[in-house]
Design a protein around this motif. Sequence first.
Motif, PDB file in Angstrom:
ATOM      1  N   UNK A   8       0.786  -1.226   0.000  1.00 18.04           N
ATOM      2  CA  UNK A   8       0.000   0.000   0.000  1.00 18.04           C
ATOM      3  C   UNK A   8       0.817   1.273   0.000  1.00 18.04           C
ATOM      4  N   UNK A   9       2.116   1.191   0.274  1.00 15.00           N
ATOM      5  CA  UNK A   9       2.964   2.386   0.244  1.00 15.00           C
ATOM      6  C   UNK A   9       3.085   2.906  -1.185  1.00 15.00           C
ATOM      7  N   UNK A  10       3.122   4.207  -1.326  1.00 14.39           N
ATOM      8  CA  UNK A  10       3.437   4.794  -2.629  1.00 14.39           C
ATOM      9  C   UNK A  10       4.949   4.761  -2.777  1.00 14.39           C
ATOM     10  N   UNK A  11       5.410   4.357  -3.932  1.00 12.00           N
ATOM     11  CA  UNK A  11       6.849   4.257  -4.167  1.00 12.00           C
ATOM     12  C   UNK A  11       7.215   5.067  -5.405  1.00 12.00           C
ATOM     13  N   UNK A  12       8.481   5.395  -5.496  1.00  8.15           N
ATOM     14  CA  UNK A  12       8.995   6.194  -6.603  1.00  8.15           C
ATOM     15  C   UNK A  12       9.894   5.348  -7.484  1.00  8.15           C
ATOM     16  N   UNK A  14      12.985   3.854  -9.008  1.00  9.23           N
ATOM     17  CA  UNK A  14      14.331   3.724  -8.472  1.00  9.23           C
ATOM     18  C   UNK A  14      14.393   3.455  -6.986  1.00  9.23           C
ATOM     19  N   UNK A  15      13.256   3.541  -6.299  1.00 12.35           N
ATOM     20  CA  UNK A  15      13.241   3.286  -4.858  1.00 12.35           C
ATOM     21  C   UNK A  15      13.494   1.803  -4.580  1.00 12.35           C
ATOM     22  N   UNK A  16      14.302   1.519  -3.582  1.00  9.71           N
ATOM     23  CA  UNK A  16      14.581   0.134  -3.194  1.00  9.71           C
ATOM     24  C   UNK A  16      13.399  -0.377  -2.370  1.00  9.71           C
ATOM     25  N   UNK A  17      12.787  -1.462  -2.835  1.00  8.73           N
ATOM     26  CA  UNK A  17      11.637  -2.039  -2.145  1.00  8.73           C
ATOM     27  C   UNK A  17      12.052  -3.068  -1.109  1.00  8.73           C
ATOM     28  N   UNK A  18      13.173  -3.698  -1.331  1.00 11.78           N
ATOM     29  CA  UNK A  18      13.650  -4.702  -0.390  1.00 11.78           C
ATOM     30  C   UNK A  18      15.030  -5.176  -0.773  1.00 11.78           C
ATOM     31  N   UNK A  19      15.641  -5.890   0.140  1.00 11.98           N
ATOM     32  CA  UNK A  19      16.966  -6.450  -0.081  1.00 11.98           C
ATOM     33  C   UNK A  19      16.863  -7.951   0.138  1.00 11.98           C
ATOM     34  N   UNK A  20      17.360  -8.713  -0.812  1.00 15.58           N
ATOM     35  CA  UNK A  20      17.307 -10.168  -0.761  1.00 15.58           C
ATOM     36  C   UNK A  20      18.718 -10.705  -0.615  1.00 15.58           C
ATOM     37  N   UNK A  21      18.900 -11.562   0.373  1.00 19.07           N
ATOM     38  CA  UNK A  21      20.212 -12.177   0.598  1.00 19.07           C
ATOM     39  C   UNK A  21      20.055 -13.689   0.555  1.00 19.07           C
ATOM     40  N   UNK A  22      21.041 -14.359   0.009  1.00 18.23           N
ATOM     41  CA  UNK A  22      21.012 -15.811  -0.062  1.00 18.23           C
ATOM     42  C   UNK A  22      21.981 -16.296  -1.110  1.00 18.23           C
ATOM     43  N   UNK A  23      21.838 -17.555  -1.461  1.00 18.99           N
ATOM     44  CA  UNK A  23      22.730 -18.106  -2.474  1.00 18.99           C
ATOM     45  C   UNK A  23      22.387 -17.505  -3.838  1.00 18.99           C
ATOM     46  N   UNK A  36       8.442 -10.253 -12.324  1.00 20.68           N
ATOM     47  CA  UNK A  36       7.243 -10.200 -13.152  1.00 20.68           C
ATOM     48  C   UNK A  36       5.988 -10.041 -12.297  1.00 20.68           C
ATOM     49  N   UNK A  37       5.924 -10.793 -11.201  1.00 20.55           N
ATOM     50  CA  UNK A  37       4.777 -10.715 -10.297  1.00 20.55           C
ATOM     51  C   UNK A  37       4.658  -9.326  -9.683  1.00 20.55           C
ATOM     52  N   UNK A  38       5.774  -8.781  -9.195  1.00 22.32           N
ATOM     53  CA  UNK A  38       5.744  -7.457  -8.567  1.00 22.32           C
ATOM     54  C   UNK A  38       5.371  -6.378  -9.581  1.00 22.32           C
ATOM     55  N   UNK A  39       5.870  -6.470 -10.812  1.00 28.31           N
ATOM     56  CA  UNK A  39       5.529  -5.486 -11.840  1.00 28.31           C
ATOM     57  C   UNK A  39       4.044  -5.543 -12.168  1.00 28.31           C
ATOM     58  N   UNK A  40       3.511  -6.739 -12.307  1.00 31.75           N
ATOM     59  CA  UNK A  40       2.095  -6.903 -12.647  1.00 31.75           C
ATOM     60  C   UNK A  40       1.202  -6.347 -11.540  1.00 31.75           C
ATOM     61  N   UNK A  41       1.489  -6.716 -10.309  1.00 34.70           N
ATOM     62  CA  UNK A  41       0.671  -6.258  -9.187  1.00 34.70           C
ATOM     63  C   UNK A  41       0.811  -4.747  -8.971  1.00 34.70           C
ATOM     64  N   UNK A  42       2.004  -4.208  -9.187  1.00 35.50           N
ATOM     65  CA  UNK A  42       2.201  -2.765  -9.053  1.00 35.50           C
ATOM     66  C   UNK A  42       1.422  -2.009 -10.119  1.00 35.50           C
TER      67      UNK A  42
END
Length: 70
Positions: A8-12, A14-23, A36-42
């Motif tokens: 629900x947050x408005x984002x701009x 280039x804004x970082x939405x999250x950081x993923x760490x792992x292999x 693809x999922x995040x782009x579609x839902x956004x």
Amino acid sequence: IEWRARDGDRVSPGQVLGVLRGSARGILVAERIMLNFMQRMSGIASATADMVAALQGLPTRVLETRKTAP
């Protein structure tokens, strides 16, 4: 995953939405599907926000959005 924005947050652009760490292998396997999922839902959320804004001041309101494609 460390989220830097909430649902629900408005984002701009280039804004970082999250950081993923792992292999690297695990991240690369899932990243295209996740992006693809995040782009579609956004896109659906943005279209819904535009419709809600267009109704401002009118005796009408959006009661439900299921974030699905028309």
